[in-house]
Scaffold this active site. Structure first.
Site, PDB file in Angstrom:
ATOM      1  N   LEU A 250       5.574   3.659   2.548  1.00 28.94           N
ATOM      2  CA  LEU A 250       4.954   2.273   1.841  1.00 28.94           C
ATOM      3  C   LEU A 250       4.738   1.570   3.050  1.00 28.94           C
ATOM      4  CD1 LEU A 250       7.924   1.748  -0.843  1.00 28.94           C
ATOM      5  CD2 LEU A 250       5.736   3.212  -0.978  1.00 28.94           C
TER       6      LEU A 250
ATOM      7  N   THR B 227      -1.360  10.021   7.363  1.00 32.22           N
ATOM      8  CA  THR B 227      -1.203  11.441   6.991  1.00 32.22           C
ATOM      9  C   THR B 227      -2.157  12.270   7.124  1.00 32.22           C
ATOM     10  OG1 THR B 227       0.600  10.583   5.655  1.00 32.22           O
ATOM     11  CG2 THR B 227       0.173  12.866   5.409  1.00 32.22           C
TER      12      THR B 227
ATOM     13  N   GLY C 159       1.330   4.803   0.864  1.00 25.82           N
ATOM     14  CA  GLY C 159       0.715   5.941   1.285  1.00 25.82           C
ATOM     15  C   GLY C 159       1.225   7.277   1.119  1.00 25.82           C
TER      16      GLY C 159
ATOM     17  N   SER D 179       2.758   9.110   3.259  1.00 25.21           N
ATOM     18  CA  SER D 179       4.288   9.344   3.926  1.00 25.21           C
ATOM     19  C   SER D 179       5.186   8.145   3.646  1.00 25.21           C
ATOM     20  CB  SER D 179       3.864   9.342   5.494  1.00 25.21           C
ATOM     21  OG  SER D 179       2.789  10.219   5.848  1.00 25.21           O
TER      22      SER D 179
ATOM     23  N   MET E 107       0.799  -1.382  -0.121  1.00 27.40           N
ATOM     24  CA  MET E 107      -0.106   0.104  -0.043  1.00 27.40           C
ATOM     25  C   MET E 107       0.834   1.220  -0.092  1.00 27.40           C
ATOM     26  SD  MET E 107      -3.012   1.486   0.214  1.00 27.40           S
ATOM     27  CE  MET E 107      -3.038   2.977  -0.286  1.00 27.40           C
TER      28      MET E 107
ATOM     29  N   GLY F 251     -10.515   7.511  -2.273  1.00 24.63           N
ATOM     30  CA  GLY F 251      -8.970   6.994  -2.066  1.00 24.63           C
ATOM     31  C   GLY F 251      -9.294   5.479  -1.931  1.00 24.63           C
ATOM     32  N   ILE F 252      -8.295   4.635  -2.577  1.00 27.62           N
ATOM     33  CA  ILE F 252      -8.291   3.298  -2.850  1.00 27.62           C
ATOM     34  C   ILE F 252      -7.954   2.840  -1.152  1.00 27.62           C
ATOM     35  CG2 ILE F 252      -6.107   3.254  -3.390  1.00 27.62           C
ATOM     36  CD1 ILE F 252      -8.716   0.479  -4.398  1.00 27.62           C
ATOM     37  N   ASP F 253      -7.172   3.400  -0.579  1.00 27.74           N
ATOM     38  CA  ASP F 253      -6.681   3.032   0.805  1.00 27.74           C
ATOM     39  C   ASP F 253      -7.970   3.210   1.821  1.00 27.74           C
ATOM     40  OD1 ASP F 253      -6.973   5.858   0.841  1.00 27.74           O
ATOM     41  OD2 ASP F 253      -5.267   6.106   2.159  1.00 27.74           O
TER      42      ASP F 253
HETATM   43  N1  LIG Z   1       8.233   5.065  11.975  1.00 25.68           N
HETATM   44  C1  LIG Z   1       7.304   6.117  11.519  1.00 25.68           C
HETATM   45  N2  LIG Z   1       7.465   6.856  10.437  1.00 25.68           N
HETATM   46  C2  LIG Z   1       6.654   8.060   9.947  1.00 25.68           C
HETATM   47  N3  LIG Z   1       5.455   8.049  10.620  1.00 25.68           N
HETATM   48  C3  LIG Z   1       5.170   7.347  11.706  1.00 25.68           C
HETATM   49  C4  LIG Z   1       5.851   6.216  12.345  1.00 25.68           C
HETATM   50  N4  LIG Z   1       5.276   5.838  13.276  1.00 25.68           N
HETATM   51  C5  LIG Z   1       4.449   6.220  13.413  1.00 25.68           C
HETATM   52  N5  LIG Z   1       3.925   7.450  12.448  1.00 25.68           N
HETATM   53  C6  LIG Z   1       2.903   8.318  12.530  1.00 25.68           C
HETATM   54  O1  LIG Z   1       2.075   7.864  11.154  1.00 25.68           O
HETATM   55  C7  LIG Z   1       1.378   8.739  10.581  1.00 25.68           C
HETATM   56  C8  LIG Z   1       1.457   8.515   9.166  1.00 25.68           C
HETATM   57  O2  LIG Z   1       0.564   7.057   9.259  1.00 25.68           O
HETATM   58  P1  LIG Z   1       0.702   6.250   7.858  1.00 25.68           P
HETATM   59  O3  LIG Z   1       1.977   5.908   7.952  1.00 25.68           O
HETATM   60  O4  LIG Z   1      -0.649   5.471   8.050  1.00 25.68           O
HETATM   61  O5  LIG Z   1       0.553   7.373   6.458  1.00 25.68           O
HETATM   62  P2  LIG Z   1       0.272   7.311   5.167  1.00 25.68           P
HETATM   63  O6  LIG Z   1       1.687   6.703   4.948  1.00 25.68           O
HETATM   64  O7  LIG Z   1      -0.060   8.316   4.728  1.00 25.68           O
HETATM   65  O8  LIG Z   1      -0.544   6.191   5.233  1.00 25.68           O
HETATM   66  P3  LIG Z   1      -2.014   6.099   4.862  1.00 25.68           P
HETATM   67  O9  LIG Z   1      -2.051   6.630   3.263  1.00 25.68           O
HETATM   68  O10 LIG Z   1      -2.567   4.801   4.833  1.00 25.68           O
HETATM   69  O11 LIG Z   1      -2.442   7.098   5.825  1.00 25.68           O
HETATM   70  C9  LIG Z   1       2.242  10.106  11.210  1.00 25.68           C
HETATM   71  O12 LIG Z   1       1.325  11.082  11.497  1.00 25.68           O
HETATM   72  C10 LIG Z   1       3.268   9.540  12.155  1.00 25.68           C
HETATM   73  O13 LIG Z   1       2.748  10.437  13.235  1.00 25.68           O
HETATM   74  C1  LIG Z   2      -7.792  10.863   1.843  1.00 28.35           C
HETATM   75  C2  LIG Z   2      -6.268  10.218   1.600  1.00 28.35           C
HETATM   76  C3  LIG Z   2      -5.004  11.384   1.367  1.00 28.35           C
HETATM   77  C4  LIG Z   2      -5.945   9.345   2.904  1.00 28.35           C
HETATM   78  O1  LIG Z   2      -4.717   8.534   2.617  1.00 28.35           O
HETATM   79  C5  LIG Z   2      -6.327   9.081   0.492  1.00 28.35           C
HETATM   80  O2  LIG Z   2      -7.505   8.132   0.741  1.00 28.35           O
HETATM   81  C6  LIG Z   2      -6.746   9.844  -0.884  1.00 28.35           C
HETATM   82  O3  LIG Z   2      -6.223  10.523  -1.600  1.00 28.35           O
HETATM   83  N1  LIG Z   2      -8.338   9.982  -1.024  1.00 28.35           N
HETATM   84  C7  LIG Z   2      -8.998  10.811  -2.022  1.00 28.35           C
HETATM   85  C8  LIG Z   2     -10.089  11.491  -1.863  1.00 28.35           C
HETATM   86  C9  LIG Z   2     -11.105  10.778  -1.018  1.00 28.35           C
HETATM   87  O4  LIG Z   2     -11.264   9.773  -0.620  1.00 28.35           O
HETATM   88  O5  LIG Z   2     -12.382  11.292  -1.319  1.00 28.35           O
HETATM   89  K   LIG Z   3      -2.436   9.102   3.690  1.00 27.07           K
END
Ligand SMILES: Nc1ncnc2c1ncn2[C@@H]1O[C@H](COP(=O)(O)OP(=O)(O)OP(=O)(O)O)[C@@H](O)[C@H]1O
Ligand SMILES: CC(C)(CO)[C@@H](O)C(=O)NCCC(=O)O
Ligand SMILES: [K+]
Length: 266
Positions: free
Chosen positions: A15, A136, A11, A13, A9, A111-113
């Protein structure tokens, strides 16, 4: 169906990876986004082509996975189009799209997530279900008993709220999320920021949960995403009764990817 495969997945921030054998999750881990050159080397040479720990968790660097990672089927979902493009040349990649998610009423730009986490939650815990993804972005996404999307909400995640205050003001320092709920009435700048962000997010989440429960009293409520452990501990301190109805599952999206993979095979 007892083959090894990878779920990825992408994301905003980082992978999020999982390695499965058949239907059993073996390991899940997170890495940074990879540059195009690292992905090309991975595809050509396996992990010997790149720094293994750029992509593998320490416990599997020398194991079975490190020899085969570049030939395993990869089921990929992404909310970062520029990163998706980099994986298009991976030998057996399946890019999961909304059209493959067997939920009703999904809107085109969802969003697909969010869709996969909702599917993963519903398929393991049943419908109706509400997913709160503290990444994020912080998202709420719910489906009714007929697997129909009811909708949801998107706001800046806890980490992003803290970072954006630091970035866009002159006097506010960088702050981290505390492990415990901070005092509400703060007497220091850093704790005032923590208080403002955390208590406001918790109050908002409480409102959304109460509204959801009034519509769907039997619904499960699931927390996922990078900040879910700390968010659950805040919820437990502030709203212990509500927190008893909230489950934390860091692997929801992988459950969703697994369901889509099974459906593709059948
Ligand atoms: N090792 C780490 N590195 C980065 N962020 C972390 C870590 N551990 C916890 N976090 C927290 O995770 C949050 C980001 O969440 P996550 O990794 O789920 O985001 P993402 O990659 O955008 O994924 P998604 O798109 O599923 O939300 C940040 O706000 C941060 O506080
Ligand atoms: C909201 C995020 C950024 C969460 O990761 C993602 O699901 C996304 O880019 N969504 C598209 C917009 C929506 O879900 O309506
Ligand atoms: K996100």
């Amino acid at each position: 169906m007892n083959e090894s495969w990878l779920a990825l997945m992408i994301g905003n921030s980082r992978l999020h990876w999982a390695w499965f054998i058949g239907n059993t999750l073996q390991e899940a881990w997170d890495t940074k986004h990879l540059p195009a050159s690292a992905i090309q080397q991975l595809i050509q040479y396996g992990v010997s082509g790149i720094l293994p720990d750029a992509i593998l968790p320490p416990q599997v660097v020398s194991g079975q996975l490190s020899d085969t990672i570049n030939v395993l089927p990869l089921y990929l979902a992404s909310v970062v189009p520029s990163q998706t493009t980099l994986w298009q040349t991976y030998p057996s990649v399946n890019v999961i799209t909304l059209a493959q998610v067997p939920l009703l009423g999904l809107y085109l730009t969802l969003g697909i997530d969010r869709a996969l986490a909702l599917l993963g939650a519903g398929e393991t815990l049943g419908y109706p279900v509400l997913v709160i993804d503290a990444g994020t972005a912080l998202t709420l996404t719910g489906a009714d008993a007929d697997c129909q999307l009811i909708g949801g909400a998107i706001l800046p995640g806890l980490g992003l709220q803290l970072k954006s205050l630091t970035r866009d003001t002159a006097a506010l320092p960088a702050t981290q999320l505390p492990t415990q709920l901070p005092p509400r009435w703060a007497m220091q700048t850093a704790s005032a920021i923590e208080s403002g962000v955390i208590y406001t997010v918790l109050a908002g989440i409480r409102e959304f949960i109460e509204d959801w429960q009034s519509r769907f009293p039997t619904s499960q409520i699931v927390l996922t995403g990078g900040d879910s452990p700390v968010l659950l501990s805040y919820l437990q301190s502030l709203y212990p009764e509500m927190a008893r109805h909230v489950i934390c599952n860091p692997h929801l999206i992988f459950g969703g990817i697994q369901s889509v993979r099974l459906k593709m095979a059948s």
